[in-house]
Design a protein around this motif. Structure first.
Motif, PDB file in Angstrom:
ATOM      1  N   PHE A 109       0.829  -1.202   0.000  1.00  0.00           N
ATOM      2  CA  PHE A 109       0.000   0.000   0.000  1.00  0.00           C
ATOM      3  C   PHE A 109       0.873   1.266   0.000  1.00  0.00           C
ATOM      4  O   PHE A 109       0.573   2.252  -0.703  1.00  0.00           O
ATOM      5  CB  PHE A 109      -0.922  -0.002   1.215  1.00  0.00           C
ATOM      6  CG  PHE A 109      -1.842   1.179   1.273  1.00  0.00           C
ATOM      7  CD1 PHE A 109      -2.904   1.286   0.396  1.00  0.00           C
ATOM      8  CD2 PHE A 109      -1.632   2.206   2.189  1.00  0.00           C
ATOM      9  CE1 PHE A 109      -3.756   2.387   0.435  1.00  0.00           C
ATOM     10  CE2 PHE A 109      -2.466   3.302   2.226  1.00  0.00           C
ATOM     11  CZ  PHE A 109      -3.536   3.388   1.353  1.00  0.00           C
ATOM     12  N   ALA A 110       1.947   1.260   0.781  1.00  0.00           N
ATOM     13  CA  ALA A 110       2.835   2.426   0.804  1.00  0.00           C
ATOM     14  C   ALA A 110       3.446   2.675  -0.577  1.00  0.00           C
ATOM     15  O   ALA A 110       3.598   3.822  -1.012  1.00  0.00           O
ATOM     16  CB  ALA A 110       3.931   2.222   1.852  1.00  0.00           C
ATOM     17  N   HIS A 111       3.786   1.586  -1.278  1.00  0.00           N
ATOM     18  CA  HIS A 111       4.333   1.724  -2.632  1.00  0.00           C
ATOM     19  C   HIS A 111       3.287   2.318  -3.571  1.00  0.00           C
ATOM     20  O   HIS A 111       3.599   3.164  -4.424  1.00  0.00           O
ATOM     21  CB  HIS A 111       4.794   0.362  -3.137  1.00  0.00           C
ATOM     22  CG  HIS A 111       5.374   0.391  -4.516  1.00  0.00           C
ATOM     23  ND1 HIS A 111       6.646   0.838  -4.775  1.00  0.00           N
ATOM     24  CD2 HIS A 111       4.842   0.033  -5.722  1.00  0.00           C
ATOM     25  CE1 HIS A 111       6.887   0.758  -6.077  1.00  0.00           C
ATOM     26  NE2 HIS A 111       5.808   0.268  -6.670  1.00  0.00           N
ATOM     27  N   LEU A 112       2.035   1.880  -3.434  1.00  0.00           N
ATOM     28  CA  LEU A 112       0.966   2.434  -4.257  1.00  0.00           C
ATOM     29  C   LEU A 112       0.822   3.934  -4.022  1.00  0.00           C
ATOM     30  O   LEU A 112       0.688   4.722  -4.970  1.00  0.00           O
ATOM     31  CB  LEU A 112      -0.348   1.714  -3.942  1.00  0.00           C
ATOM     32  CG  LEU A 112      -1.625   2.347  -4.495  1.00  0.00           C
ATOM     33  CD1 LEU A 112      -1.603   2.376  -6.016  1.00  0.00           C
ATOM     34  CD2 LEU A 112      -2.850   1.601  -3.994  1.00  0.00           C
TER      35      LEU A 112
ATOM     36  N   GLY B  14       1.258   8.489  -6.556  1.00  0.00           N
ATOM     37  CA  GLY B  14       1.261   9.947  -6.488  1.00  0.00           C
ATOM     38  C   GLY B  14       2.177  10.582  -7.508  1.00  0.00           C
ATOM     39  O   GLY B  14       1.857  11.646  -8.075  1.00  0.00           O
ATOM     40  N   ARG B  15       3.327   9.968  -7.787  1.00  0.00           N
ATOM     41  CA  ARG B  15       4.240  10.492  -8.806  1.00  0.00           C
ATOM     42  C   ARG B  15       3.598  10.487 -10.190  1.00  0.00           C
ATOM     43  O   ARG B  15       3.896  11.325 -11.037  1.00  0.00           O
ATOM     44  CB  ARG B  15       5.520   9.661  -8.835  1.00  0.00           C
ATOM     45  CG  ARG B  15       6.391   9.816  -7.598  1.00  0.00           C
ATOM     46  CD  ARG B  15       7.596   8.924  -7.682  1.00  0.00           C
ATOM     47  NE  ARG B  15       8.390   9.017  -6.454  1.00  0.00           N
ATOM     48  CZ  ARG B  15       9.472   8.276  -6.210  1.00  0.00           C
ATOM     49  NH1 ARG B  15       9.863   7.377  -7.109  1.00  0.00           N
ATOM     50  NH2 ARG B  15      10.135   8.421  -5.084  1.00  0.00           N
ATOM     51  N   ILE B  16       2.728   9.511 -10.424  1.00  0.00           N
ATOM     52  CA  ILE B  16       2.078   9.399 -11.740  1.00  0.00           C
ATOM     53  C   ILE B  16       0.920  10.373 -11.859  1.00  0.00           C
ATOM     54  O   ILE B  16       0.781  11.122 -12.834  1.00  0.00           O
ATOM     55  CB  ILE B  16       1.626   7.949 -11.974  1.00  0.00           C
ATOM     56  CG1 ILE B  16       2.837   7.017 -12.042  1.00  0.00           C
ATOM     57  CG2 ILE B  16       0.784   7.843 -13.244  1.00  0.00           C
ATOM     58  CD1 ILE B  16       2.483   5.544 -12.051  1.00  0.00           C
TER      59      ILE B  16
ATOM     60  N   GLN C 191      -0.482   1.258 -16.284  1.00  0.00           N
ATOM     61  CA  GLN C 191       0.752   1.002 -17.031  1.00  0.00           C
ATOM     62  C   GLN C 191       1.999   1.233 -16.194  1.00  0.00           C
ATOM     63  O   GLN C 191       3.026   0.577 -16.397  1.00  0.00           O
ATOM     64  CB  GLN C 191       0.781   1.908 -18.272  1.00  0.00           C
ATOM     65  CG  GLN C 191      -0.315   1.603 -19.281  1.00  0.00           C
ATOM     66  CD  GLN C 191      -0.338   2.590 -20.424  1.00  0.00           C
ATOM     67  OE1 GLN C 191       0.347   3.619 -20.403  1.00  0.00           O
ATOM     68  NE2 GLN C 191      -1.146   2.281 -21.452  1.00  0.00           N
ATOM     69  N   GLY C 192       1.927   2.131 -15.232  1.00  0.00           N
ATOM     70  CA  GLY C 192       3.125   2.492 -14.484  1.00  0.00           C
ATOM     71  C   GLY C 192       3.381   1.649 -13.255  1.00  0.00           C
ATOM     72  O   GLY C 192       4.539   1.511 -12.832  1.00  0.00           O
ATOM     73  N   LEU C 193       2.342   1.074 -12.663  1.00  0.00           N
ATOM     74  CA  LEU C 193       2.524   0.270 -11.437  1.00  0.00           C
ATOM     75  C   LEU C 193       2.744  -1.189 -11.817  1.00  0.00           C
ATOM     76  O   LEU C 193       1.859  -2.034 -11.700  1.00  0.00           O
ATOM     77  CB  LEU C 193       1.289   0.414 -10.534  1.00  0.00           C
ATOM     78  CG  LEU C 193       1.085   1.786  -9.892  1.00  0.00           C
ATOM     79  CD1 LEU C 193      -0.253   1.845  -9.176  1.00  0.00           C
ATOM     80  CD2 LEU C 193       2.220   2.110  -8.933  1.00  0.00           C
ATOM     81  N   HIS C 194       3.932  -1.491 -12.286  1.00  0.00           N
ATOM     82  CA  HIS C 194       4.238  -2.870 -12.684  1.00  0.00           C
ATOM     83  C   HIS C 194       5.398  -3.462 -11.894  1.00  0.00           C
ATOM     84  O   HIS C 194       5.691  -4.654 -12.004  1.00  0.00           O
ATOM     85  CB  HIS C 194       4.545  -2.931 -14.184  1.00  0.00           C
ATOM     86  CG  HIS C 194       5.580  -1.949 -14.637  1.00  0.00           C
ATOM     87  ND1 HIS C 194       6.914  -2.118 -14.402  1.00  0.00           N
ATOM     88  CD2 HIS C 194       5.447  -0.774 -15.300  1.00  0.00           C
ATOM     89  CE1 HIS C 194       7.582  -1.093 -14.900  1.00  0.00           C
ATOM     90  NE2 HIS C 194       6.716  -0.250 -15.458  1.00  0.00           N
ATOM     91  N   THR C 195       6.098  -2.679 -11.114  1.00  0.00           N
ATOM     92  CA  THR C 195       7.196  -3.176 -10.282  1.00  0.00           C
ATOM     93  C   THR C 195       6.845  -2.929  -8.823  1.00  0.00           C
ATOM     94  O   THR C 195       6.494  -1.804  -8.447  1.00  0.00           O
ATOM     95  CB  THR C 195       8.518  -2.460 -10.624  1.00  0.00           C
ATOM     96  OG1 THR C 195       8.809  -2.665 -12.005  1.00  0.00           O
ATOM     97  CG2 THR C 195       9.652  -3.021  -9.785  1.00  0.00           C
ATOM     98  N   TRP C 196       6.943  -3.995  -8.005  1.00  0.00           N
ATOM     99  CA  TRP C 196       6.550  -3.909  -6.601  1.00  0.00           C
ATOM    100  C   TRP C 196       7.731  -4.267  -5.710  1.00  0.00           C
ATOM    101  O   TRP C 196       8.624  -5.018  -6.122  1.00  0.00           O
ATOM    102  CB  TRP C 196       5.356  -4.811  -6.328  1.00  0.00           C
ATOM    103  CG  TRP C 196       4.148  -4.382  -7.101  1.00  0.00           C
ATOM    104  CD1 TRP C 196       3.810  -4.756  -8.360  1.00  0.00           C
ATOM    105  CD2 TRP C 196       3.172  -3.433  -6.674  1.00  0.00           C
ATOM    106  NE1 TRP C 196       2.665  -4.117  -8.767  1.00  0.00           N
ATOM    107  CE2 TRP C 196       2.234  -3.295  -7.748  1.00  0.00           C
ATOM    108  CE3 TRP C 196       2.964  -2.700  -5.518  1.00  0.00           C
ATOM    109  CZ2 TRP C 196       1.140  -2.455  -7.671  1.00  0.00           C
ATOM    110  CZ3 TRP C 196       1.849  -1.861  -5.445  1.00  0.00           C
ATOM    111  CH2 TRP C 196       0.959  -1.745  -6.511  1.00  0.00           C
TER     112      TRP C 196
ATOM    113  N   CYS D  93      -3.208  -4.360  -9.477  1.00  0.00           N
ATOM    114  CA  CYS D  93      -3.727  -3.166  -8.813  1.00  0.00           C
ATOM    115  C   CYS D  93      -4.816  -2.533  -9.683  1.00  0.00           C
ATOM    116  O   CYS D  93      -4.587  -2.261 -10.867  1.00  0.00           O
ATOM    117  CB  CYS D  93      -2.599  -2.169  -8.554  1.00  0.00           C
ATOM    118  SG  CYS D  93      -3.153  -0.648  -7.759  1.00  0.00           S
ATOM    119  N   GLU D  94      -5.967  -2.320  -9.107  1.00  0.00           N
ATOM    120  CA  GLU D  94      -7.060  -1.638  -9.785  1.00  0.00           C
ATOM    121  C   GLU D  94      -7.371  -0.354  -9.022  1.00  0.00           C
ATOM    122  O   GLU D  94      -7.641  -0.395  -7.812  1.00  0.00           O
ATOM    123  CB  GLU D  94      -8.304  -2.525  -9.850  1.00  0.00           C
ATOM    124  CG  GLU D  94      -8.154  -3.749 -10.747  1.00  0.00           C
ATOM    125  CD  GLU D  94      -8.058  -3.375 -12.217  1.00  0.00           C
ATOM    126  OE1 GLU D  94      -8.532  -2.258 -12.577  1.00  0.00           O
ATOM    127  OE2 GLU D  94      -7.518  -4.171 -13.001  1.00  0.00           O
TER     128      GLU D  94
END
Length: 543
Positions: A472-475, A480-482, A500-505, A514-515
């Motif tokens: 969750f912290a990564h999300l 936020g950067r996106i 498209q941007g949240l592909h590395t965890w 992630c939806e």
């Protein structure tokens, strides 16, 4: 009932009682007539006859397997009376070979129940007679195997027990015959013949070290636990006394084993039992109680002065003579670990504990452990759809995934192995949050995080704590950067950019989906309000 009558008439009243007992319906005759009509249609003409007071079914002499069975039994009895034991045993073998499942299985009614009980009792008597013939023919190995199988389901049967003792004595396994007798005493009083045989066996068992293994399972112990104990004792005995392996394989059920060993293997086996057996039992949810007795001769039936098992699953017992050897032999365990019983008939050492498995390491999500074992085959096979086991691999303790088919190849015994149980089921987290937009606005976001472990080894190696909070912290951070590159009116484009941007965890070994749903937040954020206030102040003209 008609088949067993062999063509003789069976009265209506007997048929009704055999089908319904005392609860026969008032229209029993009518129901019997309907069944007879259906039976005629099935069998064809000329077989079922209506007699003055009932029915008769005419069949050939070999049409009913019970008839062939009883005919072979009669042949066996005749051959035995004539002194032809070989022919008698062959006829018995042929009769028993006809047996499959339960007789008249699935047939209701008192008559069928009586027939089942009669034929099952007859089969037991025939197997006993077969064992007697094997003993008379010198086939001790076959007799011991058959009788051992029968005693697992009939442990209190005195005649079978006596034959079992005779078969073991014929094989030169007097110590096992003694153990068989002592197992029987838990169920009933031995006959005078058994007592005489027991005395002869103890007198002829000879001197020398003996090891007794007594296993008692709690009620309802699952088969997987019994199999694990059997494998563990088989491995220990194979390392200490290879000739005893076939005995240990019987410990899937409650049992007592007694086996002779020479001095050096006895000390080796003692060390193995004390060092490894308690740890192996720790891995089981409901371990049995095991007493390992090391005696300088055949162990006695009862040793007084020993403690109750309580929470210790293993109790090692030594005769005073055997204990005395430990002081002068460095290959055995420290004699100071043992306590003297009261009365002082033996030395004892309780081992292990009956506690739950150790808790998982703090913060380790989806992983239980670490646990330890020396035999990976003692572990329950994981369901590949929901769990996996990751273990260290000797000699460098690297991590690998358990292969249930060939754990560690062909070798069964290694130094202590660490293992972890890994859950592969999907996890989900739903949360509401706020994400920044360009121009100081804020998106109201609803996020669903779904993840599962797709690389158990990488996940265990990473030892990542608090997986849910890290995801969750990564999300929040990366999301936020996106989103801050998009104004509020472009919420749909910001959603697509997030996908498209949240592909590395940040957690190795995870597959994460992630939806996110974004809507413009009409209420400006505190930061935006602060910026607006600053702008207004800067725009005022001095009075």
């Amino acid at each position: 009932m008609l088949l067993l009558a062999h063509g003789s008439p069976v009265p209506y009243s007997e048929l009704a009682e055999g089908l319904w007992g005392e609860d026969a319906p008032q229209n029993a005759d009518r129901l019997l007539a309907d069944q007879a009509t259906g039976l005629r249609e099935t069998l064809g003409p000329g077989l079922l006859a209506t007699t003055a007071g009932g029915y008769a079914l005419y069949t050939g002499p070999d049409a009913v397997d019970v008839g062939r069975f009883e005919s072979l039994v009669a042949d066996s009895v005749e051959h035995r009376h004539a002194g032809d034991r070989v022919a008698a045993r062959a006829a018995l073998h042929s009769a028993l070979a006809l047996w499959t499942g339960y007789p008249v299985e699935g047939v209701p009614g008192p008559a069928a129940r009586r027939t089942r009980n009669r034929l099952r009792a007859l089969r037991l008597d025939l197997r006993r007679a077969g064992a007697e013939l094997d003993l008379e023919l010198g086939q001790f190995e076959r007799a011991a195997a058959d009788l051992g199988d029968l005693l697992r389901s009939h442990p209190a049967h005195a005649a079978l027990r006596e034959l079992h003792m005779l078969a073991l004595r014929g094989l030169g396994r007097a110590s096992e015959a003694v153990a068989s007798y002592e197992a029987f005493t838990r169920y009933g009083e031995p006959s005078p013949a058994m007592l005489r045989l027991y005395g002869e066996l103890r007198a002829g068992a000879g001197d020398g070290d003996h090891v007794g293994i007594d296993v008692r399972y709690p009620q309802g112990t699952p088969g997987a636990t019994r199999d694990a104990v059997s494998r563990t004792l088989t491995r220990l005995l194979s390392d200490g006394e290879p000739a005893a392996v076939s005995l240990a394989q019987r410990v899937r059920e409650d049992c007592s084993l007694v086996l002779p060993v020479s001095t050096r293997p006895a000390l080796t086996l003692l060390s193995l039992v004390m060092n490894e057996l308690p740890f192996a039992l720790l891995e089981l949810a409901d371990p049995p109680t095991i007493r390992a007795t090391f005696w300088h001769t055949v162990p006695p039936e009862e040793v007084r002065g020993l403690p109750d098992p309580d929470d210790k699953p293993v109790l090692v017992v030594l005769s005073p003579e055997f204990h005395g050897r430990l002081a002068g032999d460095s290959s055995g365990p420290d004699p100071a670990r043992f306590s003297l019983g009261d009365p002082p008939e033996a030395w004892y050492c309780p081992l292990g504990r009956r506690t739950a498995p150790p808790p998982s390491e703090p913060g380790r999500d989806l992983v239980r452990g670490p646990f330890t074992t020396r035999d990976l085959r003692s572990l329950r096979t994981p369901d590949p759809r929901s769990s996996a086991i990751v273990h260290t691999l000797p000699p460098d303790d690297s991590l690998t995934l358990l292969n249930p088919g060939r754990p560690l190849g062909k070798r069964t015994s290694w130094p202590l192995i660490t293992y972890y149980e890994v859950a592969l089921t999907s996890q989900r987290l739903d949360r509401d949050l706020s994400l920044p937009s360009s121009g100081g606005g804020t998106f109201a976001a609803t996020a669903a995080l779904i993840w599962h472990i797709d690389d158990p080894v990488a996940f265990v190696r990473a030892a990542a704590p608090e997986v849910q909070e890290r995801l969750f912290a990564h999300l929040v951070e990366e999301g936020g950067r996106i989103t801050r590159r998009y104004p509020l009116r472009r919420a749909t484009a910001a959603e697509q950019a997030l996908r498209q941007g949240l592909h590395t965890w940040p957690v190795p070994g995870l597959s994460v989906t992630c939806e996110v749903r974004l809507t413009p937040d009409e209420k400006p954020s505190s930061a935006a309000r602060a910026r607006q206030a600053t702008t207004k102040r800067r725009g005022r003209r001095a009075p």
